[in-house]
Write an enzyme that holds these catalytic residues in place. Structure first.
Site, mmCIF file in Angstrom:
data_model
loop_
_atom_site.group_PDB
_atom_site.id
_atom_site.type_symbol
_atom_site.label_atom_id
_atom_site.label_comp_id
_atom_site.label_asym_id
_atom_site.label_seq_id
_atom_site.Cartn_x
_atom_site.Cartn_y
_atom_site.Cartn_z
ATOM 1 N N HIS A 53 -7.216 -5.407 10.552
ATOM 2 C CA HIS A 53 -7.001 -5.020 9.153
ATOM 3 C C HIS A 53 -5.708 -5.627 8.597
ATOM 4 C CE1 HIS A 53 -4.769 -1.055 10.385
ATOM 5 N NE2 HIS A 53 -3.886 -1.996 10.134
ATOM 6 N N ASP B 200 0.815 -1.215 0.000
ATOM 7 C CA ASP B 200 0.000 0.000 0.000
ATOM 8 C C ASP B 200 0.853 1.271 0.000
ATOM 9 O OD1 ASP B 200 0.927 -0.491 2.573
ATOM 10 O OD2 ASP B 200 -1.040 -0.646 3.485
ATOM 11 N N GLU C 107 -9.611 -2.303 5.852
ATOM 12 C CA GLU C 107 -10.167 -2.176 7.198
ATOM 13 C C GLU C 107 -11.375 -3.113 7.333
ATOM 14 O OE1 GLU C 107 -8.797 -0.514 9.527
ATOM 15 O OE2 GLU C 107 -7.563 1.032 8.586
HETATM 16 P P1 PGA Z 1 2.282 -2.113 12.899
HETATM 17 O O1 PGA Z 1 1.058 -2.026 11.885
HETATM 18 O O2 PGA Z 1 3.214 -3.135 12.291
HETATM 19 O O3 PGA Z 1 2.878 -0.749 12.928
HETATM 20 O O4 PGA Z 1 1.718 -2.577 14.198
HETATM 21 C C1 PGA Z 1 0.504 -3.187 11.378
HETATM 22 C C2 PGA Z 1 -0.695 -2.843 10.524
HETATM 23 O O5 PGA Z 1 -1.428 -1.896 10.891
HETATM 24 O O6 PGA Z 1 -0.930 -3.521 9.523
#
Ligand code: PGA
Length: 247
Positions: free
Chosen positions: A138, A67, A143
């Site tokens: 997510h 993304d 989401e």
């Molecule tokens: P993080 O995020 O690795 O910073 O915990 C993971 C995500 O939101 O996919």
């Protein structure tokens, strides 16, 4: 689905790096799906170490990131392209032309999303996709409520995500409101998946993804339908699982 529980973040990162390295040694032109966020940083550090100390060769590797924010140029220090450069690409012998991160500055975003999907196909599909998981389940910017069959597309960030990300920007107004993300359907076509999670605040999401019902309300739960998925977590992230898993 193979759930591997490791003692801590470092062990989790090393376990994931071992799998990536083994696939790369078997197939030098591996097509790797990559993720941003704090979770995979340890994995990237270990891959950099393996490159520097053990000669792990990335010269033929092709990458596709999950993304990118819309409206941030690649040089912006909060863009995912910049994150990848700093945390991995600048330290390994990857060819720039084989790096793919969605272009958040594309004039025609929809056409760009289609192009991105075509590029994945052109390289024969993603061999191994790295995934993080949000506290709400997510994956990438898919989401809760995202279609389980979705493809690469524009998504509006939730208010919660905008608030969570505001700390990285001068003001909340500067946080991008839209992102390009691979869809859940796109992610599921990867031949293998490694989902990583670390820390207590991921325990509920890991439980829902591994032991809960498959539902769009926890996008990561779709991993139960994948043919070859590894869920590599540390003890804290595994703490709410009802089954005993060992690493
Ligand atoms: P993080 O995020 O690795 O910073 O915990 C993971 C995500 O939101 O996919």
């Amino acid at each position: 689905m193979l759930v591997i529980v490791k003692e801590n973040y470092d062990e989790m990162s090393k376990e994931a790096a071992k799998i990536v390295a083994s696939r790369l040694r078997r197939k030098p032109n591996l097509v790797l799906g990559l993720a941003t966020g704090s979770t995979p940083v340890g994995l990237y550090k270990e891959l950099i170490r393996m490159h520097k100390e053990e000669g792990l060769d990335f010269s033929k590797v092709v990458t596709f990131n999950l993304d990118e924010y819309i409206g941030l140029p690649p040089q912006h220090d909060q863009s995912y392209r910049y994150f990848m450069d700093v945390n991995l690409f600048n330290h390994i012998n990857i060819e720039k032309r084989y790096i793919h991160v969605p272009n958040g500055m594309a004039d025609d975003i929809e056409a760009h999303c289609e192009w991105y999907e075509e590029q994945i196909k052109k390289f024969g599909g993603i061999d191994l996709q790295i995934l993080g998981i949000g506290a709400n389940g997510h994956i990438a910017f898919n989401e809760p409520g995202s279609s389980l069959g979705s493809r690469t597309r524009i998504k509006t960030l939730t208010q919660q995500t905008i608030k969570d990300n505001a700390r990285f920007f001068k003001s909340i107004e500067e946080v991008p409101k839209y992102a390009i993300t691979m869809g859940i359907g796109t992610i599921m076509e990867a031949k293998e998946i490694i989902l990583l999670a670390s820390g207590k605040n991921k325990a509920d999401a890991v439980k829902a993804a591994v032991e809960g019902p498959i539902t769009a309300m926890c996008p990561a739960s779709i991993i139960q339908m994948h043919r070859k998925a590894f869920v590599i977590v540390d003890k804290e992230a595994a703490s709410k699982l009802s089954q005993e898993f060992t690493g």
